[in-house]
Scaffold this active site. Structure first.
Site, PDB file in Angstrom:
ATOM      1  N   GLU A 110      33.455  27.997   4.651  1.00  0.00           N
ATOM      2  CA  GLU A 110      34.674  28.697   3.339  1.00  0.00           C
ATOM      3  C   GLU A 110      36.044  28.941   3.905  1.00  0.00           C
ATOM      4  O   GLU A 110      36.926  29.183   3.041  1.00  0.00           O
ATOM      5  CB  GLU A 110      33.922  28.598   2.263  1.00  0.00           C
ATOM      6  CG  GLU A 110      33.723  30.010   2.386  1.00  0.00           C
ATOM      7  CD  GLU A 110      31.954  30.347   2.861  1.00  0.00           C
ATOM      8  OE1 GLU A 110      31.613  28.919   3.418  1.00  0.00           O
ATOM      9  OE2 GLU A 110      31.563  31.306   2.481  1.00  0.00           O
ATOM     10  N   CYS A 123      25.091  30.834   4.605  1.00  0.00           N
ATOM     11  CA  CYS A 123      24.744  32.372   4.751  1.00  0.00           C
ATOM     12  C   CYS A 123      23.820  32.285   3.875  1.00  0.00           C
ATOM     13  O   CYS A 123      23.005  32.190   3.742  1.00  0.00           O
ATOM     14  CB  CYS A 123      26.208  33.354   4.793  1.00  0.00           C
ATOM     15  SG  CYS A 123      25.492  34.691   5.899  1.00  0.00           S
ATOM     16  N   HIS A 155      30.216  30.961   7.830  1.00  0.00           N
ATOM     17  CA  HIS A 155      31.060  30.147   6.853  1.00  0.00           C
ATOM     18  C   HIS A 155      32.109  29.579   6.985  1.00  0.00           C
ATOM     19  O   HIS A 155      33.257  29.899   6.924  1.00  0.00           O
ATOM     20  CB  HIS A 155      31.952  32.029   6.655  1.00  0.00           C
ATOM     21  CG  HIS A 155      30.787  32.758   5.516  1.00  0.00           C
ATOM     22  ND1 HIS A 155      30.586  32.604   4.406  1.00  0.00           N
ATOM     23  CD2 HIS A 155      29.510  33.897   6.514  1.00  0.00           C
ATOM     24  CE1 HIS A 155      29.236  33.437   4.111  1.00  0.00           C
ATOM     25  NE2 HIS A 155      28.955  34.285   5.593  1.00  0.00           N
TER      26      HIS A 155
END
Length: 216
Positions: free
Chosen positions: A186, A82, A184
């Site tokens: 994560e 991002c 994302h």
């Protein structure tokens, strides 16, 4: 993990790497050098410097970015998610840039992306692998540099959520050691979050790090 003023996914990314067995050091953007013995660099999402001027445009001038660029040139694996992707493009480590989403609407949703050429991060990502991971951004529409065509790492499947060119969700540099993407990973490492597909990418990044350091 490089942290800028306005980063807000740094702890999430560090948690994800820690969960996958990596040892993470948090690096402040004003640091002028990287620690000795580093195996890879991650640049997290967020709103570095408040996204003033343009997302990632000010972060590129942070002192640590010169060291990140030199390390990438030397073959160190680098991943940016991002805002990290935006910073890598603004820094010239990846070609092209990210602009406001189509309709200028902030998007937060789960998407499906398909792996294409992911360079060194392909341990668990053969071409055609589908990943279910979230996006959350207002400036995620990728625009290629006509003089430096991108090596596409990920494309959105069955939709184009932000108006990006050719449904591009992420790219990798020519060498294959620097990868940026708008989704994302994560936020997709725990079943409680709805998907663990992000772990495939992060483990592949860690494998690239360990292979370079000779521990794989």
């Amino acid at each position: 993990m490089v942290v800028f003023p306005g980063s807000n996914d740094d702890r999430d990314m560090a948690f994800a790497f820690d969960r996958l067995g990596a040892r993470v050091s948090m690096l402040w953007h004003k640091d002028s050098s990287l620690p000795e013995g580093l195996d890879g660099v991650a640049i997290p999402g967020g709103f570095s410097y408040g996204d003033y001027l343009r997302a990632g445009a000010m972060a590129r001038f942070s002192p640590i970015m010169k060291s990140v660029a030199a390390a990438a040139e030397d073959g160190l694996p680098v991943i940016g998610a991002c805002n990290g992707f935006q910073i890598l493009c603004e820094s010239g480590l990846l070609p092209g840039g990210l602009v406001r989403n189509r309709d200028c609407v902030f998007i937060c949703k789960d998407v499906i992306v398909r792996a294409d050429e992911v360079g060194w991060m392909g341990a668990e990502l053969e071409s055609g692998t589908l990943l279910d991971i979230p996006i959350k951004h207002g400036e995620g529409a990728y625009v290629p540099d006509p003089d430096r065509p991108p090596r596409v790492a990920f494309r959105y499947v069955d939709e184009n959520p932000n108006g990006t060119v050719d449904q591009i969700a992420g790219i990798v540099n020519e060498r294959g050691n620097v990868l940026g993407l708008m989704p994302h990973p994560e936020h997709a490492v725990d079943p409680l979050l709805g998907s663990t597909d992000g772990a495939k990418l992060l483990r592949s990044f860690l494998y690239a790090c360990s292979k370079r350091s000779g521990s794989a």
